[in-house]
Design a protein around this motif. Structure first.
Motif, PDB file in Angstrom:
ATOM      1  N   ILE A   1      49.819 -17.729  66.710  1.00 22.96           N
ATOM      2  CA  ILE A   1      50.268 -16.748  65.722  1.00 22.96           C
ATOM      3  C   ILE A   1      51.774 -16.514  65.852  1.00 22.96           C
ATOM      4  O   ILE A   1      52.503 -16.498  64.853  1.00 22.96           O
ATOM      5  N   ILE A   2      52.250 -16.370  67.073  1.00 17.84           N
ATOM      6  CA  ILE A   2      53.695 -16.183  67.291  1.00 17.84           C
ATOM      7  C   ILE A   2      54.461 -17.409  66.785  1.00 17.84           C
ATOM      8  O   ILE A   2      55.465 -17.284  66.075  1.00 17.84           O
TER       9      ILE A   2
ATOM     10  N   VAL B   1      54.652 -17.474  62.945  1.00 14.88           N
ATOM     11  CA  VAL B   1      55.627 -16.518  62.407  1.00 14.88           C
ATOM     12  C   VAL B   1      57.043 -17.065  62.580  1.00 14.88           C
ATOM     13  O   VAL B   1      57.851 -17.034  61.642  1.00 14.88           O
TER      14      VAL B   1
ATOM     15  N   ALA C   1      57.608 -19.925  60.124  1.00 15.51           N
ATOM     16  CA  ALA C   1      57.775 -19.438  58.750  1.00 15.51           C
ATOM     17  C   ALA C   1      59.151 -18.814  58.540  1.00 15.51           C
ATOM     18  O   ALA C   1      59.758 -18.976  57.480  1.00 15.51           O
ATOM     19  N   LEU C   2      59.655 -18.126  59.549  1.00 16.87           N
ATOM     20  CA  LEU C   2      60.993 -17.531  59.440  1.00 16.87           C
ATOM     21  C   LEU C   2      62.075 -18.612  59.393  1.00 16.87           C
ATOM     22  O   LEU C   2      63.050 -18.492  58.660  1.00 16.87           O
TER      23      LEU C   2
END
Length: 116
Positions: A80-81, A84, A87-88
């Motif tokens: 999950i980290i 993220v 995606a950033l």
């Protein structure tokens, strides 16, 4: 014709996702770039498609006893980290480098699979 091409691409991506997991996403990116043209949009759309396809595949695997939630649990926080962070960074990476990094990743993965 465009609707048929999208449906065929979706079916192909779904089959590959069911067989290989997120490997269907690699094919999705290629199909989406060919059908719609823009690299960043193709990567982002492939992730969204893969979310739903992975949910369907996961349901099938769990209900058939091939895997349990506890098997995946140790990987989820880091995954999950990483998702993220990825995606950033997607917005900040130029298309040229995105294509190059993606190609290197595919070649690395193919080479590992070939020689295992």
């Amino acid at each position: 014709m465009n609707l048929i091409m999208h449906a065929l691409a979706g079916a192909s991506i779904g089959v590959l996702n069911g067989l290989f997991g997120a490997g269907g996403g690699i094919v999705a990116v290629s199909f989406l770039k060919k059908l719609d043209g823009e690299a960043k949009s193709a990567h982002a759309t492939a992730i969204l498609i893969t979310l739903f396809l992975s949910a369907a595949s996961s349901y099938m695997y769990v209900t058939r006893g091939n895997v349990t939630f506890s098997d995946a649990l140790p990987y989820l926080p880091g995954g999950i980290i990483g998702a993220v962070v990825g995606a950033l960074f997607l917005k900040k990476i130029p298309d040229f480098w995105l294509r190059k990094v993606f190609a290197v990743f595919i070649l690395y993965s193919a080479t590992r699979l070939l020689f295992r």
